[in-house]
Design a protein around this motif. Sequence first.
Motif, PDB file in Angstrom:
ATOM      1  N   SER A  96       6.974  -4.705  -0.803  1.00  0.00           N
ATOM      2  CA  SER A  96       6.766  -3.271  -1.014  1.00  0.00           C
ATOM      3  C   SER A  96       5.306  -2.907  -0.707  1.00  0.00           C
ATOM      4  CB  SER A  96       7.123  -2.923  -2.466  1.00  0.00           C
ATOM      5  OG  SER A  96       6.877  -1.572  -2.726  1.00  0.00           O
ATOM      6  N   LEU A  97       4.385  -3.754  -1.172  1.00  0.00           N
ATOM      7  CA  LEU A  97       2.965  -3.490  -0.915  1.00  0.00           C
ATOM      8  C   LEU A  97       2.671  -3.519   0.586  1.00  0.00           C
ATOM      9  CD1 LEU A  97       0.070  -3.072  -2.029  1.00  0.00           C
ATOM     10  CD2 LEU A  97      -0.176  -5.562  -2.014  1.00  0.00           C
ATOM     11  N   VAL A 123       4.547  -2.595   3.037  1.00  0.00           N
ATOM     12  CA  VAL A 123       4.929  -1.279   3.580  1.00  0.00           C
ATOM     13  C   VAL A 123       3.907  -0.216   3.165  1.00  0.00           C
ATOM     14  CG1 VAL A 123       6.678   0.544   3.516  1.00  0.00           C
ATOM     15  CG2 VAL A 123       7.388  -1.859   3.611  1.00  0.00           C
ATOM     16  N   THR A 124       3.537  -0.227   1.897  1.00  0.00           N
ATOM     17  CA  THR A 124       2.600   0.782   1.377  1.00  0.00           C
ATOM     18  C   THR A 124       1.250   0.707   2.088  1.00  0.00           C
ATOM     19  OG1 THR A 124       3.686   0.797  -0.780  1.00  0.00           O
ATOM     20  CG2 THR A 124       1.414   1.581  -0.708  1.00  0.00           C
ATOM     21  N   LEU A 125       0.748  -0.512   2.292  1.00  0.00           N
ATOM     22  CA  LEU A 125      -0.553  -0.667   2.970  1.00  0.00           C
ATOM     23  C   LEU A 125      -0.463  -0.157   4.409  1.00  0.00           C
ATOM     24  CD1 LEU A 125      -1.616  -4.248   1.791  1.00  0.00           C
ATOM     25  CD2 LEU A 125      -2.549  -2.052   1.010  1.00  0.00           C
ATOM     26  N   ASN A 126       0.641  -0.469   5.071  1.00  0.00           N
ATOM     27  CA  ASN A 126       0.786  -0.035   6.463  1.00  0.00           C
ATOM     28  C   ASN A 126       0.821   1.486   6.549  1.00  0.00           C
ATOM     29  OD1 ASN A 126       1.019  -2.771   6.686  1.00  0.00           O
ATOM     30  ND2 ASN A 126       2.870  -2.766   7.925  1.00  0.00           N
ATOM     31  N   LEU A 127       1.479   2.117   5.581  1.00  0.00           N
ATOM     32  CA  LEU A 127       1.521   3.581   5.556  1.00  0.00           C
ATOM     33  C   LEU A 127       0.162   4.161   5.164  1.00  0.00           C
ATOM     34  CD1 LEU A 127       4.983   4.091   3.816  1.00  0.00           C
ATOM     35  CD2 LEU A 127       4.420   4.661   6.196  1.00  0.00           C
ATOM     36  N   ALA A 128      -0.506   3.509   4.232  1.00  0.00           N
ATOM     37  CA  ALA A 128      -1.793   4.023   3.745  1.00  0.00           C
ATOM     38  C   ALA A 128      -2.814   4.101   4.860  1.00  0.00           C
ATOM     39  CB  ALA A 128      -2.332   3.133   2.620  1.00  0.00           C
ATOM     40  N   ASP A 139      -2.010   3.408   8.324  1.00  0.00           N
ATOM     41  CA  ASP A 139      -1.427   3.569   9.652  1.00  0.00           C
ATOM     42  C   ASP A 139      -1.780   2.357  10.524  1.00  0.00           C
ATOM     43  OD1 ASP A 139       0.122   4.923  11.378  1.00  0.00           O
ATOM     44  OD2 ASP A 139      -1.383   6.373  12.018  1.00  0.00           O
ATOM     45  N   LEU A 191      -4.996   5.243  -1.861  1.00  0.00           N
ATOM     46  CA  LEU A 191      -4.386   3.978  -2.307  1.00  0.00           C
ATOM     47  C   LEU A 191      -5.143   3.435  -3.518  1.00  0.00           C
ATOM     48  CD1 LEU A 191      -2.661   1.335  -1.812  1.00  0.00           C
ATOM     49  CD2 LEU A 191      -4.518   0.612  -0.299  1.00  0.00           C
ATOM     50  N   PRO A 234      -3.743   9.258   6.804  1.00  0.00           N
ATOM     51  CA  PRO A 234      -2.388   8.733   6.590  1.00  0.00           C
ATOM     52  C   PRO A 234      -2.009   8.620   5.118  1.00  0.00           C
ATOM     53  CG  PRO A 234      -3.868   7.024   7.470  1.00  0.00           C
ATOM     54  CD  PRO A 234      -4.605   8.317   7.546  1.00  0.00           C
ATOM     55  N   ASP A 235      -3.021   8.476   4.234  1.00  0.00           N
ATOM     56  CA  ASP A 235      -2.670   8.305   2.821  1.00  0.00           C
ATOM     57  C   ASP A 235      -2.531   9.635   2.078  1.00  0.00           C
ATOM     58  OD1 ASP A 235      -5.357   8.838   2.781  1.00  0.00           O
ATOM     59  OD2 ASP A 235      -5.900   7.187   1.446  1.00  0.00           O
ATOM     60  N   ARG A 279       0.188  11.413   3.188  1.00  0.00           N
ATOM     61  CA  ARG A 279       1.572  11.699   3.539  1.00  0.00           C
ATOM     62  C   ARG A 279       2.536  11.416   2.388  1.00  0.00           C
ATOM     63  NH1 ARG A 279       2.324   8.135   8.742  1.00  0.00           N
ATOM     64  NH2 ARG A 279       1.124   6.752   7.395  1.00  0.00           N
ATOM     65  N   PHE A 308       3.925   7.897   2.209  1.00  0.00           N
ATOM     66  CA  PHE A 308       2.997   6.928   1.609  1.00  0.00           C
ATOM     67  C   PHE A 308       3.059   7.003   0.082  1.00  0.00           C
ATOM     68  CE2 PHE A 308      -1.153   6.748  -0.535  1.00  0.00           C
ATOM     69  CZ  PHE A 308      -1.276   5.371  -0.599  1.00  0.00           C
ATOM     70  N   SER A 315       6.213   5.442  -1.241  1.00  0.00           N
ATOM     71  CA  SER A 315       6.146   3.991  -1.117  1.00  0.00           C
ATOM     72  C   SER A 315       5.209   3.410  -2.176  1.00  0.00           C
ATOM     73  CB  SER A 315       5.671   3.623   0.294  1.00  0.00           C
ATOM     74  OG  SER A 315       5.556   2.232   0.433  1.00  0.00           O
ATOM     75  N   LEU A 316       4.070   4.058  -2.366  1.00  0.00           N
ATOM     76  CA  LEU A 316       3.109   3.589  -3.373  1.00  0.00           C
ATOM     77  C   LEU A 316       3.722   3.641  -4.770  1.00  0.00           C
ATOM     78  CD1 LEU A 316       0.211   2.673  -4.088  1.00  0.00           C
ATOM     79  CD2 LEU A 316      -0.359   5.096  -4.383  1.00  0.00           C
ATOM     80  N   VAL A 363       6.785   3.170  -5.669  1.00  0.00           N
ATOM     81  CA  VAL A 363       7.616   1.967  -5.819  1.00  0.00           C
ATOM     82  C   VAL A 363       6.723   0.730  -6.014  1.00  0.00           C
ATOM     83  CG1 VAL A 363       9.274   0.438  -4.674  1.00  0.00           C
ATOM     84  CG2 VAL A 363       9.524   2.930  -4.473  1.00  0.00           C
ATOM     85  N   THR A 364       5.698   0.610  -5.186  1.00  0.00           N
ATOM     86  CA  THR A 364       4.806  -0.554  -5.248  1.00  0.00           C
ATOM     87  C   THR A 364       4.104  -0.662  -6.606  1.00  0.00           C
ATOM     88  OG1 THR A 364       4.463  -0.505  -2.863  1.00  0.00           O
ATOM     89  CG2 THR A 364       2.794  -1.639  -4.164  1.00  0.00           C
ATOM     90  N   LEU A 422       6.521  -1.841  -9.260  1.00  0.00           N
ATOM     91  CA  LEU A 422       6.770  -3.282  -9.144  1.00  0.00           C
ATOM     92  C   LEU A 422       5.544  -4.086  -9.566  1.00  0.00           C
ATOM     93  CD1 LEU A 422       8.657  -3.323  -5.717  1.00  0.00           C
ATOM     94  CD2 LEU A 422       9.636  -3.860  -7.965  1.00  0.00           C
TER      95      LEU A 422
END
Lengths: 221, 221
Positions: free
Chosen positions: A142-143, A145-150, A152, B102, B133-134, B136, B139, B142-143, B145-146, B149
């Motif tokens: 999950s992290l 994915v989150t880092l990649n989105l954060a 880009d 983030l 990007p952060d 969006r 993001f 996704s964060l 969820v992260t 977890l």
Amino acid sequence: MKRKALVVLSGGQDSTTCLFWATDKFGRENVCAIGFDYGQRHKKELECAAAICADEGIQYEVIPTPIINALSANALTREDIPVDKEKPEGTPPNTLVEGRNLLFLSYAAIYAKTHGITDLVTGVCETDFSGYPDCRDVFIKSLNVTLNLAMDYNFVIHTPLMWLNKSETWELADKLGVLETIYRRTLTCYNGIIGEGCGSCPACFLRKRGYDEYMERKNNV
Amino acid sequence: MKRKALVVLSGGQDSTTCLFWATDKFGRENVCAIGFDYGQRHKKELECAAAICADEGIQYEVIPTPIINALSANALTREDIPVDKEKPEGTPPNTLVEGRNLLFLSYAAIYAKTHGITDLVTGVCETDFSGYPDCRDVFIKSLNVTLNLAMDYNFVIHTPLMWLNKSETWELADKLGVLETIYRRTLTCYNGIIGEGCGSCPACFLRKRGYDEYMERKNNV
């Protein structure tokens, strides 16, 4: 494209094994490492890491992160809180530093992107999961994915120890030709004794049991 | 169960509007706020936040996070880098602080869990998305969820401004009865001028255009 990797390196058995896993996979010249000074009981572990990196010619940077201690209190960073020898069933140990891997990997990712690095390597392990939610595979995925989105960016988080038990981690070190290095030069012990450790804290117990199991397997083959 | 909320509060228009959104939704006694001193150009924004919280009787804690500046360089935190007035098409502005939201939300989550708080409120906004990007929605989801977890906890991240444009953010402030407060007492300007701002930086331009648009809509009804 030549991939470069950044290893989150504390100087303990697990992360140091990951360091050698990374040099084996990416080539030593494509590996660097990062550590965090967050007020842990034994800064000696960072010195272990620095010494090994110096010998291997690997760049190692230690980032001060007092904020981790400022945000939550626990036995790993506060001398006035003793480490639990036993813990109530179903509760995390009081060495839990809330969100620690979340922050370490986030910092590592920011540092990596700044240096044009895509691959992150961490020694977290679900098999020895002892109540740390941020050691679980589902958290790491999950992290990622989150880092990649954060940012880009296409980070790839590697967790070579995720499904190994301690005995298999020793086996991996042996296959990588660094069993002695890991045994003698890393610090896992909660009482700050490098190598064999104090022998009585929970970290030493797990480390020794894994080592003995591996040696028994190895000698019986 | 009475829910409590933690607002990530910088002292700018957006996060301050979120503060009042949160007091309206959760009740003032169930809201507290957190800010970050990361070496931003204008620490005055934190003073704006502190002054408003003091008047409202809301607890506000500022956490020093020099690490954000240590990990990446940019125009918001480095006086030697001027803010771009224009930017090449398709690139983020050079005020980008890599991974900022983030880290802010990760810190806020750790702080919140330590204080028994589940709800996090942030002023990020995809509508005015200008290459960050952060900011969006994907993001943030996704964060969320992260974080859950990472800490085995049920955080709920609220983003009341996510799909509002600046004009609609002014409208929200007006509906909450705090248009004057936001207009006079918050800092958005890159040149550090509270309230109306310098009028010429990109942040002032967007803020003023939104305000004028809202006023025109309001007066034409």
